[in-house]
Design a protein around this motif. Structure first.
Motif, PDB file in Angstrom:
ATOM      1  N   ALA A 115       0.825  -1.300   0.007  1.00 28.34           N
ATOM      2  CA  ALA A 115       0.073   0.039  -0.067  1.00 28.34           C
ATOM      3  C   ALA A 115       0.749   1.221  -0.064  1.00 28.34           C
ATOM      4  N   LEU A 116       2.022   1.170   0.498  1.00 28.73           N
ATOM      5  CA  LEU A 116       2.936   2.235   0.606  1.00 28.73           C
ATOM      6  C   LEU A 116       4.275   1.862   0.077  1.00 28.73           C
ATOM      7  N   PRO A 117       5.062   2.731  -0.443  1.00 30.22           N
ATOM      8  CA  PRO A 117       4.737   4.311  -0.877  1.00 30.22           C
ATOM      9  C   PRO A 117       3.512   4.602  -1.651  1.00 30.22           C
ATOM     10  N   GLU A 118       3.099   3.922  -2.269  1.00 29.01           N
ATOM     11  CA  GLU A 118       2.200   3.903  -3.483  1.00 29.01           C
ATOM     12  C   GLU A 118       1.258   4.914  -3.332  1.00 29.01           C
ATOM     13  N   ALA A 119       0.209   4.691  -1.974  1.00 28.78           N
ATOM     14  CA  ALA A 119      -0.791   5.667  -1.812  1.00 28.78           C
ATOM     15  C   ALA A 119      -0.222   7.002  -1.438  1.00 28.78           C
ATOM     16  N   LYS A 120       0.910   7.180  -0.902  1.00 25.60           N
ATOM     17  CA  LYS A 120       1.464   8.550  -0.566  1.00 25.60           C
ATOM     18  C   LYS A 120       2.050   9.167  -1.793  1.00 25.60           C
ATOM     19  N   LEU A 121       2.595   8.390  -2.788  1.00 25.97           N
ATOM     20  CA  LEU A 121       3.016   9.146  -3.951  1.00 25.97           C
ATOM     21  C   LEU A 121       2.034   9.328  -4.936  1.00 25.97           C
ATOM     22  N   ALA A 122       0.763   8.698  -4.640  1.00 28.45           N
ATOM     23  CA  ALA A 122      -0.202   8.876  -5.739  1.00 28.45           C
ATOM     24  C   ALA A 122      -0.835  10.315  -5.096  1.00 28.45           C
ATOM     25  N   ARG A 123      -1.029  10.627  -3.874  1.00 24.34           N
ATOM     26  CA  ARG A 123      -1.469  11.848  -3.265  1.00 24.34           C
ATOM     27  C   ARG A 123      -0.251  12.936  -3.473  1.00 24.34           C
ATOM     28  N   GLU A 124       0.721  12.698  -3.494  1.00 31.83           N
ATOM     29  CA  GLU A 124       1.696  13.926  -3.823  1.00 31.83           C
ATOM     30  C   GLU A 124       1.397  14.227  -5.542  1.00 31.83           C
ATOM     31  N   ALA A 125       1.124  13.189  -6.111  1.00 29.71           N
ATOM     32  CA  ALA A 125       0.894  13.475  -7.610  1.00 29.71           C
ATOM     33  C   ALA A 125      -0.445  13.989  -7.718  1.00 29.71           C
ATOM     34  N   GLU A 126      -1.200  14.018  -6.808  1.00 30.23           N
ATOM     35  CA  GLU A 126      -2.693  14.540  -6.899  1.00 30.23           C
ATOM     36  C   GLU A 126      -3.684  13.513  -7.777  1.00 30.23           C
ATOM     37  N   LEU A 127      -3.302  12.522  -7.487  1.00 27.89           N
ATOM     38  CA  LEU A 127      -4.086  11.358  -8.263  1.00 27.89           C
ATOM     39  C   LEU A 127      -5.284  10.896  -7.263  1.00 27.89           C
ATOM     40  N   GLY A 128      -6.249  10.454  -7.634  1.00 32.08           N
ATOM     41  CA  GLY A 128      -7.524   9.760  -6.880  1.00 32.08           C
ATOM     42  C   GLY A 128      -6.859   8.223  -6.642  1.00 32.08           C
ATOM     43  N   TYR A 129      -6.934   7.753  -5.560  1.00 32.43           N
ATOM     44  CA  TYR A 129      -6.482   6.307  -5.266  1.00 32.43           C
ATOM     45  C   TYR A 129      -7.302   5.521  -4.471  1.00 32.43           C
ATOM     46  N   GLN A 130      -7.563   4.237  -4.808  1.00 38.91           N
ATOM     47  CA  GLN A 130      -8.122   3.390  -3.956  1.00 38.91           C
ATOM     48  C   GLN A 130      -7.696   2.143  -4.116  1.00 38.91           C
ATOM     49  N   MET A 131      -7.570   1.494  -2.931  1.00 39.43           N
ATOM     50  CA  MET A 131      -7.046   0.143  -2.987  1.00 39.43           C
ATOM     51  C   MET A 131      -8.164  -0.918  -2.666  1.00 39.43           C
TER      52      MET A 131
END
Ligand code: ADE
Length: 281
Positions: free
Chosen positions: A197-213
């Motif tokens: 789940a990490l760092p994927e979710a954090k990097l998606a947030r930094e890139a301002e992308l919607g993200y759901q696992m």
């Protein structure tokens, strides 16, 4: 072989995990392998046509499952997806269950994460003179989660069980947990455990992308039994339920592709904080 270019932006992406290494029943139209400042993505990004809408598929562990969890080039993955136009990511992951009621083969749409990685994975885009702090109180996208829940509810009669909400413990690995750790995670309120789940979710947030696992339980982790978790067990359950996993992800893609240009997919997840204090050197 497929073209290595695609001339329209691709707004929707699926990141596939262990057991979901490809999506069947879609027409592949391109395979993109962009070189980002953080290197190449885990695998070439497959562009699949779904009802005329392009969808990106990226195998997190690589085409040959060659990247261990701590070796996944996550910054390259997120940067590459962003580069081709992606705004929304559905990420799939095999997980261990930390709760009796989450049985192997059940699905979980988590709403929280506890970080138990060890800081050895590159985990931010903001460094080297580019300073930013994004909010991460709610690491997942509630609107995407609602879509997943609706799709799973519609599949309930077909042996699909979905647990709505829950906390993913993301551990470093690649070894599984000790029994003491597994019990500690239960006492922390963890629902499921994975290594990706990490760092994927954090990097998606930094890139301002919607993200759901979307998680699928493949084992009960070691708190539950006197046995060890092993890869054979994870693979057995993953294979047994991969048809349902693909159907669930497919149903979610049906919904998202209907709103390819809509708010659900294209909403900017700009935090208002990410650009704060950014200094360009
Ligand atoms: N992925 C699948 N099962 C797991 C477990 N028990 N611990 C960590 N990651 C997992």
């Amino acid at each position: 072989s497929l073209p290595d270019h695609f001339d329209r932006p691709v707004h929707i992406a699926v990141i596939g995990g262990t057991g979901l290494t490809k999506m069947e029943g879609y027409t592949p139209v391109a395979a993109l392998n962009p070189l980002t400042p953080w290197g190449f993505p885990s695998a070439p990004i497959q562009i699949l046509e779904h009802n005329g809408v392009p969808i990106a598929f990226l195998a997190r562990h690589g085409q040959y499952h060659q990247h261990a969890p701590h070796e996944i080039p996550t910054r390259a993955n997120i940067a590459a997806l962003r580069h081709i136009g992606v705004r929304t990511i559905i990420a799939f992951s095999a997980v261990g269950s930390l709760r009796e009621e989450i049985k192997p083969m059940d699905f979980v749409v988590p709403d929280q994460i506890i970080d138990r990685t060890k800081g050895i994975r590159p985990f931010t885009f903001f460094e080297g003179g580019l300073v930013g702090h994004v909010g991460f109180a709610d690491p997942f996208d509630a609107k995407l989660a609602a879509v997943v829940k609706r799709c799973a509810t519609a599949m309930q009669g077909d042996g699909v069980t979905l647990h709505s909400g829950g906390t993913v413990i993301c551990m470093e690995g690649p070894q599984f947990s000790t029994r003491a750790e597994s019990n500690m995670y239960r006492s922390w309120g963890g629902s499921v455990i994975n290594m990706s789940a990490l760092p994927e979710a954090k990097l998606a947030r930094e890139a301002e992308l919607g993200y759901q696992m979307i998680c699928m339980a493949t084992d009960y982790d070691c708190w539950h039994t006197t046995e060890d978790v092993d890869v054979a067990m994870v693979m057995k359950y993953m294979e047994a339920n991969s048809v349902n996993a693909k159907r669930l992800v497919g149903a979610v893609l049906d919904e998202l592709s209907k709103q390819e240009h809509g708010d659900l997919v294209m909403a900017t997840h700009w935090q208002g904080t990410s650009a704060m204090g950014v200094k360009y050197c």
